[in-house]
Design a protein around this motif. Structure first.
Motif, PDB file in Angstrom:
ATOM      1  N   ILE A 156       0.757   8.460 -11.612  1.00 18.30           N
ATOM      2  CA  ILE A 156       1.121   9.243 -10.778  1.00 18.30           C
ATOM      3  C   ILE A 156       1.415   8.873  -9.444  1.00 18.30           C
ATOM      4  O   ILE A 156       2.228   9.591  -8.360  1.00 18.30           O
ATOM      5  CB  ILE A 156       0.189  10.714 -10.900  1.00 18.30           C
ATOM      6  N   ARG A 157       0.883   8.374  -8.696  1.00 21.02           N
ATOM      7  CA  ARG A 157       0.673   7.579  -7.188  1.00 21.02           C
ATOM      8  C   ARG A 157       1.932   7.167  -7.141  1.00 21.02           C
ATOM      9  O   ARG A 157       2.750   7.049  -6.224  1.00 21.02           O
ATOM     10  CB  ARG A 157      -0.636   7.139  -6.429  1.00 21.02           C
ATOM     11  N   VAL A 158       1.730   6.218  -8.522  1.00 22.01           N
ATOM     12  CA  VAL A 158       3.114   5.292  -8.572  1.00 22.01           C
ATOM     13  C   VAL A 158       4.099   5.238  -9.007  1.00 22.01           C
ATOM     14  O   VAL A 158       5.517   5.056  -7.543  1.00 22.01           O
ATOM     15  CB  VAL A 158       2.448   3.316  -9.177  1.00 22.01           C
TER      16      VAL A 158
ATOM     17  N   HIS B 281       1.201  -1.386   0.310  1.00 22.54           N
ATOM     18  CA  HIS B 281       0.068   0.101  -0.161  1.00 22.54           C
ATOM     19  C   HIS B 281       0.876   0.996  -0.096  1.00 22.54           C
ATOM     20  O   HIS B 281       0.385   2.078  -0.442  1.00 22.54           O
ATOM     21  CB  HIS B 281      -0.891   0.038   1.591  1.00 22.54           C
ATOM     22  N   GLU B 282       1.787   1.604   0.905  1.00 25.25           N
ATOM     23  CA  GLU B 282       3.013   2.163   0.864  1.00 25.25           C
ATOM     24  C   GLU B 282       4.259   3.059  -0.010  1.00 25.25           C
ATOM     25  O   GLU B 282       3.634   3.328  -0.849  1.00 25.25           O
ATOM     26  CB  GLU B 282       4.089   2.438   1.745  1.00 25.25           C
ATOM     27  N   THR B 283       4.136   2.168  -0.544  1.00 25.79           N
ATOM     28  CA  THR B 283       5.818   1.827  -1.285  1.00 25.79           C
ATOM     29  C   THR B 283       5.159   1.049  -3.039  1.00 25.79           C
ATOM     30  O   THR B 283       5.764   1.780  -3.959  1.00 25.79           O
ATOM     31  CB  THR B 283       6.773   0.135  -1.221  1.00 25.79           C
ATOM     32  N   CYS B 284       3.759   0.637  -3.271  1.00 29.99           N
ATOM     33  CA  CYS B 284       3.042   0.508  -4.573  1.00 29.99           C
ATOM     34  C   CYS B 284       3.741  -0.727  -5.236  1.00 29.99           C
ATOM     35  O   CYS B 284       3.637  -0.988  -6.270  1.00 29.99           O
ATOM     36  CB  CYS B 284       3.192   1.377  -5.765  1.00 29.99           C
TER      37      CYS B 284
ATOM     38  N   LEU C 170       9.730   7.717  -6.836  1.00 27.90           N
ATOM     39  CA  LEU C 170      10.363   8.272  -7.472  1.00 27.90           C
ATOM     40  C   LEU C 170      11.500   7.995  -6.339  1.00 27.90           C
ATOM     41  O   LEU C 170      12.889   7.937  -6.243  1.00 27.90           O
ATOM     42  CB  LEU C 170      10.262   9.819  -7.052  1.00 27.90           C
ATOM     43  N   PRO C 171      11.480   8.139  -4.928  1.00 29.68           N
ATOM     44  CA  PRO C 171      12.828   7.981  -3.528  1.00 29.68           C
ATOM     45  C   PRO C 171      13.646   7.045  -3.702  1.00 29.68           C
ATOM     46  O   PRO C 171      14.537   6.908  -3.463  1.00 29.68           O
ATOM     47  CB  PRO C 171      11.715   7.767  -2.192  1.00 29.68           C
ATOM     48  N   VAL C 172      13.088   5.478  -4.293  1.00 30.87           N
ATOM     49  CA  VAL C 172      13.801   4.280  -4.680  1.00 30.87           C
ATOM     50  C   VAL C 172      14.703   4.570  -5.803  1.00 30.87           C
ATOM     51  O   VAL C 172      15.908   4.319  -5.642  1.00 30.87           O
ATOM     52  CB  VAL C 172      12.765   3.417  -5.229  1.00 30.87           C
ATOM     53  N   LEU C 173      14.249   5.342  -6.705  1.00 34.99           N
ATOM     54  CA  LEU C 173      15.084   5.471  -8.217  1.00 34.99           C
ATOM     55  C   LEU C 173      16.035   6.456  -8.208  1.00 34.99           C
ATOM     56  O   LEU C 173      17.124   6.155  -7.890  1.00 34.99           O
ATOM     57  CB  LEU C 173      14.168   6.066  -9.382  1.00 34.99           C
ATOM     58  N   VAL C 174      15.395   7.592  -6.951  1.00 30.33           N
ATOM     59  CA  VAL C 174      16.697   8.439  -6.548  1.00 30.33           C
ATOM     60  C   VAL C 174      17.761   7.990  -5.386  1.00 30.33           C
ATOM     61  O   VAL C 174      19.113   8.089  -5.555  1.00 30.33           O
ATOM     62  CB  VAL C 174      16.064   9.774  -5.868  1.00 30.33           C
ATOM     63  N   GLY C 175      17.026   7.286  -4.746  1.00 33.86           N
ATOM     64  CA  GLY C 175      18.219   6.783  -3.603  1.00 33.86           C
ATOM     65  C   GLY C 175      18.968   5.680  -4.161  1.00 33.86           C
ATOM     66  O   GLY C 175      20.334   5.811  -3.760  1.00 33.86           O
ATOM     67  N   GLY C 176      18.746   4.691  -4.725  1.00 33.41           N
ATOM     68  CA  GLY C 176      19.531   3.737  -5.827  1.00 33.41           C
ATOM     69  C   GLY C 176      20.604   5.078  -6.832  1.00 33.41           C
ATOM     70  O   GLY C 176      21.827   4.106  -6.651  1.00 33.41           O
TER      71      GLY C 176
END
Length: 141
Positions: A107-109, A75-78, A114-120
């Motif tokens: 848009i929600r996903v 639900h949170e991370t999609c 985005l944080p996953v991509l930027v963090g990686g």
């Protein structure tokens, strides 16, 4: 090649083949919807001349169906449950029932991803790896 709608011999056969019947939509839809369709077509024709011409075909009504399955996701991370790195979205994944709700879910996903991509990318850059490694690392997630 010519468009089927421009070929008077082809158009009737096309209608019979796919089960399309001509109908005056202004008699089927309520007046406010008819007015909105007319206004929209005229506005669109300003950018695309001929869009609202005599040969134009307007097909309707869209059906209201959704995917018969749903890809389970957090639900949170999609992120898909049980398949790391997959972020199911929209109608095909079972999270929408039309173009607008599919766009909203996309848009929600994207916001969850985005944080996953930027963090990686940030983690790979911090490690001192070559710049192409950031893309490879994100692609492996």
């Amino acid at each position: 090649p010519r468009w089927p709608r421009d070929d008077p011999e082809m158009a009737p056969r096309l209608r019979e083949t796919i089960g399309v019947a001509a109908a005056p939509l202004h008699e089927l839809y309520p007046p406010p919807l008819t007015a909105a369709l007319r206004d929209g077509m005229r506005a669109f024709a300003a950018s695309f001349p001929g869009f609202d011409g005599q040969a134009a075909l307007l097909h309707g009504v869209e059906t209201r169906t959704s995917a018969p399955v749903q890809v389970s996701r957090d639900h949170e991370t999609c992120e898909a449950l049980g398949l790391r790195g997959l972020f199911p979205a929209g109608e095909g994944a079972g999270y929408a029932g039309g173009i607008v709700s599919a766009a909203v879910d996309g848009i929600r996903v994207a916001e969850a991803l985005l944080p996953v991509l930027v963090g990686g990318i940030a983690a790979v850059r911090a490690s001192g790896a070559p710049s192409g490694a950031a893309q490879e690392e994100v692609g492996q997630r």
